[in-house]
Design an enzyme around this catalytic site. Structure first.
Site, PDB file in Angstrom:
ATOM      1  N   ASP A 189      18.962  61.028  14.831  1.00 51.00           N
ATOM      2  CA  ASP A 189      18.052  59.884  14.794  1.00 51.00           C
ATOM      3  C   ASP A 189      16.748  60.348  14.159  1.00 51.00           C
ATOM      4  O   ASP A 189      15.801  60.739  14.845  1.00 51.00           O
ATOM      5  CB  ASP A 189      17.823  59.338  16.200  1.00 51.00           C
ATOM      6  CG  ASP A 189      17.162  57.974  16.185  1.00 51.00           C
ATOM      7  OD1 ASP A 189      16.788  57.495  15.093  1.00 51.00           O
ATOM      8  OD2 ASP A 189      17.005  57.377  17.265  1.00 51.00           O
ATOM      9  N   VAL A 190      16.716  60.323  12.833  1.00 49.30           N
ATOM     10  CA  VAL A 190      15.575  60.863  12.098  1.00 49.30           C
ATOM     11  C   VAL A 190      14.761  59.782  11.392  1.00 49.30           C
ATOM     12  O   VAL A 190      13.637  60.030  10.954  1.00 49.30           O
ATOM     13  CB  VAL A 190      16.035  61.930  11.084  1.00 49.30           C
ATOM     14  CG1 VAL A 190      16.759  63.062  11.804  1.00 49.30           C
ATOM     15  CG2 VAL A 190      16.945  61.349  10.001  1.00 49.30           C
ATOM     16  N   LYS A 191      15.346  58.600  11.210  1.00 50.37           N
ATOM     17  CA  LYS A 191      14.663  57.437  10.615  1.00 50.37           C
ATOM     18  C   LYS A 191      13.900  57.814   9.354  1.00 50.37           C
ATOM     19  O   LYS A 191      12.749  57.420   9.169  1.00 50.37           O
ATOM     20  CB  LYS A 191      13.738  56.773  11.633  1.00 50.37           C
ATOM     21  CG  LYS A 191      14.469  56.165  12.822  1.00 50.37           C
ATOM     22  CD  LYS A 191      13.513  55.416  13.739  1.00 50.37           C
ATOM     23  CE  LYS A 191      14.259  54.770  14.880  1.00 50.37           C
ATOM     24  NZ  LYS A 191      14.754  55.751  15.870  1.00 50.37           N
ATOM     25  N   ARG A 192      14.542  58.539   8.476  1.00 46.82           N
ATOM     26  CA  ARG A 192      13.889  58.929   7.236  1.00 46.82           C
ATOM     27  C   ARG A 192      13.903  57.772   6.243  1.00 46.82           C
ATOM     28  O   ARG A 192      14.848  56.985   6.201  1.00 46.82           O
ATOM     29  CB  ARG A 192      14.591  60.137   6.622  1.00 46.82           C
ATOM     30  CG  ARG A 192      14.507  61.398   7.475  1.00 46.82           C
ATOM     31  CD  ARG A 192      13.055  61.822   7.687  1.00 46.82           C
ATOM     32  NE  ARG A 192      12.976  63.153   8.273  1.00 46.82           N
ATOM     33  CZ  ARG A 192      12.461  63.422   9.468  1.00 46.82           C
ATOM     34  NH1 ARG A 192      11.992  62.444  10.210  1.00 46.82           N
ATOM     35  NH2 ARG A 192      12.405  64.666   9.918  1.00 46.82           N
ATOM     36  N   THR A 250      19.985  58.237  10.816  1.00 51.20           N
ATOM     37  CA  THR A 250      19.410  56.906  10.691  1.00 51.20           C
ATOM     38  C   THR A 250      18.422  56.897   9.524  1.00 51.20           C
ATOM     39  O   THR A 250      17.711  57.877   9.284  1.00 51.20           O
ATOM     40  CB  THR A 250      18.699  56.478  11.986  1.00 51.20           C
ATOM     41  OG1 THR A 250      17.736  57.474  12.358  1.00 51.20           O
ATOM     42  CG2 THR A 250      19.703  56.308  13.109  1.00 51.20           C
TER      43      THR A 250
END
Length: 317
Positions: free
Chosen positions: A103-106, A140
């Site tokens: 879950d890194v939301k890059r 993500t």
């Protein structure tokens, strides 16, 4: 990798992902005391406490679920030592046979997005050697910089047979400030305006058509459990996208809210619970386990969640 995720969901009968989002307030005192005694009240001490906490929970639940989702910010707060534990956690979970969703939301563009994609999913050239960074199975991705920020991830996914989950309609209360904004374009009801999240959902379906597994695409979507009606609409817009559904439990989502996220085959969605699982021992329902048996409380919470979802899906039939 999407095929492996689907297979593991079928085998466990649990469309569940445990969010490994540790903070020190979740870590029992006896674990912190031991870690601090060895490394002091330092970043290394905090990271060691998180590692021992993660490891115990993973050991307790790895046979019950198909996947975990470590949230990178919870590790970044402890600096380099925290990032080492993030990588150790990824490696350990994969050793236990779990699919890992970073879950890194890059979300960036050009060479920056390419570097993020390579660092988390792919391989980087180091001299004459190809080396892997964090090596998650999925990550993500924030799409709100446009396709320039997403396509580098899709390219790596195609090369590595891995996947992404694109933020479409997130579970947080303020998500509607932007995601619900009406823009020009005819929706399924014939309206001349539709919310932005529907447009993003259509783009996810389009990206996903370029990289399909056996039944589902490598390109999935994040849609919050707290918005079941929107989930129903997006399920129709993205029939081949696996939907990662945060917001179960602590944020108010429950099994009955989730049925529309699934396809008729009972697949198509994986439900995330973070503190509802990893901090279960702090809930009244599981308080009897006590801090010493926090991992057993996590296991009990997973079993209850599995039953809740199964009952909701059965009631739909």
């Amino acid at each position: 990798m999407i095929n492996q995720l689907v297979d593991k969901i079928k085998k466990t009968g649990a469309p569940i992902v445990a969010g490994l989002d540790p903070t020190l307030k979740f870590v029992p005192e006896h674990i912190k005391k031991k870690a601090f005694a060895e490394y002091g009240e330092t970043m290394k001490g905090a990271a060691e406490a998180v590692w021992q906490y993660n490891k115990a929970i993973v050991d307790a639940i790895s046979d019950l679920i198909p996947a975990v989702k470590p949230q990178i910010a919870m590790y970044e707060q402890f600096g380099v030592e925290g990032m080492i534990v993030f990588q150790r956690t990824v490696e350990y979970c994969k050793e236990k046979g779990l699919v890992v969703i970073g879950d890194v939301k890059r979300g960036d563009i050009g060479s920056t997005s390419e570097a993020y994609a390579v660092g988390h999913l792919g391989q980087v050239q180091v001299g004459s050697t190809l080396c892997r960074g964090f090596d998650e199975d999925f990550v993500t991705v924030n799409p709100y910089l446009g396709s320039d920020g997403v396509k580098p991830f899709i390219k790596v996914c195609q090369e590595e047979k891995k996947g992404i989950f694109v933020l479409v309609k997130t579970s947080n209360p303020s998500s509607g400030e932007f995601q619900d904004r009406l823009i020009k374009g005819v929706d399924e009801k014939g309206s001349e305006e539709r919310p932005l999240y529907e447009v993003v959902g259509e783009q996810v379906a389009s990206w996903g058509a370029e990289c399909m597994g056996d039944s589902y695409s490598y390109v999935g979507a994040v849609v919050g459990a707290t918005y079941p009606e929107q989930g129903k609409i997006l399920r129709k817009i993205m029939p081949k996208a696996y939907i990662l559904v945060p917001g179960y439990g602590a944020q108010g989502g429950k099994g009955a809210d989730l049925v529309h996220f699934f396809n008729e085959d009972g697949l198509g969605a994986i439900i995330n619970s973070s503190r509802g699982i990893i901090a279960a021992y702090q809930q009244e329902k599981y308080a009897g386990y006590g801090a010493e048996h926090f991992a057993d409380a996590s296991r009990a919470a997973v079993l209850d969640m599995k039953e809740d979802i199964a009952q909701a899906l059965a009631a739909r039939i």
